[in-house]
Design a protein around this motif. Sequence first.
Motif, PDB file in Angstrom:
ATOM      1  N   PRO A   1       1.643   1.957  -2.604  1.00 17.87           N
ATOM      2  CA  PRO A   1       2.727   2.870  -3.002  1.00 17.87           C
ATOM      3  C   PRO A   1       3.165   2.622  -4.462  1.00 17.87           C
ATOM      4  O   PRO A   1       3.136   1.492  -4.947  1.00 17.87           O
ATOM      5  N   ILE A   2       3.536   3.681  -5.135  1.00 17.59           N
ATOM      6  CA  ILE A   2       4.027   3.576  -6.511  1.00 17.59           C
ATOM      7  C   ILE A   2       5.399   2.918  -6.482  1.00 17.59           C
ATOM      8  O   ILE A   2       6.264   3.275  -5.687  1.00 17.59           O
ATOM      9  N   GLU A   3       5.571   1.923  -7.362  1.00 17.39           N
ATOM     10  CA  GLU A   3       6.841   1.221  -7.462  1.00 17.39           C
ATOM     11  C   GLU A   3       7.494   1.552  -8.792  1.00 17.39           C
ATOM     12  O   GLU A   3       6.816   1.801  -9.788  1.00 17.39           O
TER      13      GLU A   3
ATOM     14  N   ARG B   1      -4.899   5.819 -10.823  1.00 16.59           N
ATOM     15  CA  ARG B   1      -4.753   5.012  -9.598  1.00 16.59           C
ATOM     16  C   ARG B   1      -6.001   5.099  -8.722  1.00 16.59           C
ATOM     17  O   ARG B   1      -6.434   4.122  -8.144  1.00 16.59           O
TER      18      ARG B   1
ATOM     19  N   SER C   1      -4.625   3.450  -5.683  1.00 13.42           N
ATOM     20  CA  SER C   1      -3.963   4.592  -5.035  1.00 13.42           C
ATOM     21  C   SER C   1      -3.570   4.291  -3.590  1.00 13.42           C
ATOM     22  O   SER C   1      -2.763   5.018  -3.005  1.00 13.42           O
ATOM     23  N   GLN C   2      -4.079   3.218  -3.006  1.00 13.28           N
ATOM     24  CA  GLN C   2      -3.718   2.835  -1.643  1.00 13.28           C
ATOM     25  C   GLN C   2      -2.372   2.113  -1.588  1.00 13.28           C
ATOM     26  O   GLN C   2      -1.807   1.936  -0.515  1.00 13.28           O
TER      27      GLN C   2
ATOM     28  N   LYS D   1       1.067   5.017 -12.719  1.00 11.30           N
ATOM     29  CA  LYS D   1       1.685   5.998 -11.825  1.00 11.30           C
ATOM     30  C   LYS D   1       0.863   7.287 -11.790  1.00 11.30           C
ATOM     31  O   LYS D   1       1.023   8.094 -10.888  1.00 11.30           O
TER      32      LYS D   1
END
Length: 150
Positions: free
Chosen positions: A47-49, A62, A44-45, A57
């Motif tokens: 960023p979602i790509e 996460r 979760s640290q 996601k």
Amino acid sequence: NFDEGSKILPETKVLNSLMSTGFQATHMAQAAIEIDRMRHWRLSQIPIEEEMDDDFKEMSIRQNTKCTIFLSYTSNMISSGVREVIRFLVQHKMVDCLVTTAGGIEEDFIKCLAPTYVGDFALRGKELRPLGVNRIGNLLVPNENYCKFE
């Protein structure tokens, strides 16, 4: 024993113990700091790509996805006194997997049979040998210790 006695956090005791340990203690301290960093890491640290799998996601996934920590060490780490640090890390589930050889087992037996002494890295093996003393980093092991093992 890092688990006994004071109100100092066990991790602090482990890192402080490296001051009086031989050989690669500085590197071990750096590794312990890195392990702590890895223990607190979560997916979760990051960023979602776009190209990530949809499962990664999901925020709950996460937050629960963390590092798998492998700790690899050579036999001289055990011979030089870092055994208790490694034991502590494993016992307290600070590492997930160990990768090593069996090279330090005989040194553990030798230490049980007779004392090993703290010396100095600058002592010359050439001068110690006629005295019946072997040097492992800054540790001094009398020849008779090896004879007891044999």
